[in-house]
Write a protein that holds these residues in place. Sequence first.
Motif, short mmCIF file in Angstrom:
data_model
loop_
_atom_site.label_atom_id
_atom_site.label_comp_id
_atom_site.label_asym_id
_atom_site.label_seq_id
_atom_site.Cartn_x
_atom_site.Cartn_y
_atom_site.Cartn_z
N ARG A 243 0.77 -1.26 0.04
CA ARG A 243 0.09 0.06 -0.03
C ARG A 243 0.88 1.46 0.16
O ARG A 243 0.35 2.29 -0.35
N THR A 244 2.10 1.09 0.32
CA THR A 244 3.01 2.23 0.50
C THR A 244 3.88 2.21 -0.83
O THR A 244 4.81 3.09 -0.88
N GLY A 245 3.31 1.34 -1.76
CA GLY A 245 4.60 1.26 -2.91
C GLY A 245 5.59 0.52 -2.91
O GLY A 245 6.43 0.44 -3.93
N ALA A 246 5.84 -0.22 -1.74
CA ALA A 246 7.10 -1.17 -1.86
C ALA A 246 6.82 -2.53 -2.05
O ALA A 246 6.86 -3.45 -1.23
N THR A 247 6.76 -2.76 -3.45
CA THR A 247 6.54 -3.91 -4.01
C THR A 247 7.98 -4.63 -3.83
O THR A 247 9.06 -3.98 -4.22
N PRO A 248 7.99 -5.80 -3.26
CA PRO A 248 9.42 -6.59 -3.36
C PRO A 248 9.55 -7.04 -4.84
O PRO A 248 8.89 -6.98 -5.91
N VAL A 249 11.03 -6.73 -4.82
CA VAL A 249 11.71 -6.78 -6.25
C VAL A 249 12.22 -8.04 -6.74
O VAL A 249 12.19 -8.25 -7.92
N ASP A 250 12.13 -8.89 -5.93
CA ASP A 250 12.53 -10.39 -6.12
C ASP A 250 11.87 -11.37 -5.00
O ASP A 250 11.44 -10.96 -4.05
N LEU A 251 12.10 -12.74 -5.46
CA LEU A 251 11.77 -13.69 -4.54
C LEU A 251 12.40 -13.68 -3.52
O LEU A 251 13.66 -13.28 -3.24
N PRO A 252 11.74 -13.84 -2.16
CA PRO A 252 12.58 -13.55 -0.95
C PRO A 252 13.71 -14.69 -0.86
O PRO A 252 13.77 -15.78 -1.17
N ALA A 253 14.92 -14.12 -0.46
CA ALA A 253 16.25 -14.73 -0.41
C ALA A 253 16.10 -15.62 0.83
O ALA A 253 15.49 -15.31 1.86
N ASP A 254 16.78 -16.86 0.78
CA ASP A 254 16.97 -17.82 2.14
C ASP A 254 17.29 -16.97 3.33
O ASP A 254 16.73 -17.38 4.38
N SER A 255 18.37 -16.15 3.21
CA SER A 255 18.77 -15.37 4.42
C SER A 255 17.59 -14.65 4.99
O SER A 255 17.76 -14.21 6.35
N GLY A 259 15.77 -13.57 11.18
CA GLY A 259 16.15 -12.26 11.70
C GLY A 259 14.69 -11.36 11.64
O GLY A 259 13.79 -11.85 11.63
N PRO A 260 14.96 -9.92 11.50
CA PRO A 260 14.00 -9.18 11.93
C PRO A 260 12.67 -9.29 10.61
O PRO A 260 11.65 -8.62 11.05
N ASP A 261 13.27 -9.64 9.76
CA ASP A 261 12.37 -9.50 8.44
C ASP A 261 11.74 -10.70 8.20
O ASP A 261 11.19 -10.87 6.96
N ALA A 262 11.57 -11.83 8.81
CA ALA A 262 11.15 -13.11 8.77
C ALA A 262 9.95 -13.19 8.28
O ALA A 262 9.44 -13.77 7.37
N ALA A 263 8.91 -12.41 9.16
CA ALA A 263 7.59 -12.10 8.77
C ALA A 263 7.19 -11.66 7.30
O ALA A 263 6.50 -12.53 6.82
N ALA A 264 8.09 -10.96 7.17
CA ALA A 264 7.47 -10.48 5.47
C ALA A 264 8.16 -11.50 4.62
O ALA A 264 7.55 -11.79 3.75
N ALA A 265 9.05 -12.13 4.91
CA ALA A 265 9.76 -13.24 3.81
C ALA A 265 8.83 -14.30 3.77
O ALA A 265 8.25 -14.80 2.77
N TYR A 266 7.96 -15.04 5.00
CA TYR A 266 7.00 -15.77 5.01
C TYR A 266 5.85 -15.64 4.17
O TYR A 266 5.34 -16.27 3.42
#
Length: 330
Positions: A243-255, A259-266
């Motif tokens: 909604r803020t325009g931050a569309t992921p640029v790529d498939l999430p990396a294994d790393s 860590g702190p961004d795990a929720a977004a990765a899942y």
Amino acid sequence: MQRWRRVRHWCGARRRGQFALTFAMVTVLTGACGALLVAPNWVLPKVSPDRLGAARAVAADDPRLAAVRATMAPFGELTAVRVATGSGQESLVVGHAGQRAEMDVLAAELAPATDSITELWGAGWARSALVVVASNPSEFAALVRSGNLLASEVAAAAVADPYLPGTRPTGQRVVFSPDAGRRLTPAGLRTVLRHELTHLAARADTVDGAPQWLLEGFAEYAAHRGGTERFAEIAPTLNTRLRTGATPVDLPADSSFTGPDAAAAYEQAWSVCAFVAATYGEPRLVQLYRGLAAGKQTPESEDRILREVLGADRASVTAAWRSWLGAESA
Ligand SMILES: [Zn+2]
């Protein structure tokens, strides 16, 4: 594995007595002697008696129980619930009296969860699970055979004995953290159970080192499959970013899965698999899993398998997924 990430599902109080089973036999096994103590049958309207079968005690010498008894007995007497999970198979939920409420939720969910995963994945898995609820962090660490997997950080984990690819995995079980019942609502517990059962079902076709976006995304897809939750409920962090325009640029990396961004990765991983299923159909998603999960992939091999299964290279699939995200998010 399923890390804590559904803050909205957390609840402060257990609702004991709310969940129970029809015709499920409750057995208390005491240490090595295996004495049986039968509790009354309880009632849960959502579970039909014929799915759970006739009431029968869990045998004290059930080999699945034997596999965890030595680990769990030092932490108190064991309670086991047996559940019919289709085609003559039976699953087992094991824990201690203090975890009874979440054990009942999990036992009631096992049959529909098994059916849904079989519908997606096919019948080529055991359809018989051992689900264990740990009572404290030490017991959790012993059950998952890892001191690195902290009960405070992980809701549940699927574990298996070491095995050679292509052989049938043994010693498979789903282990819930002692905090699961306190930090997750019943709906959250059911989702995590489906996620972990999917890992169990696909284990024989999964090689360590395969892309996390596929392994975790597929488990998340299976966990939410057929549910009524909307995109923003399944993927709140991703939805907010979109909604803020931050569309992921790529498939999430294994790393990014720790860590702190795990929720977004899942959530991103879930969305990739939901996109594939919606665009190409579930059989193609399963075919993609079987192809990509068969080994550790390089960018080139990942690209090749995506082209073989979906008819489009990695860049094209990623671009189509990003467009789909824009259309699906609220
Ligand atoms: Zn997982």
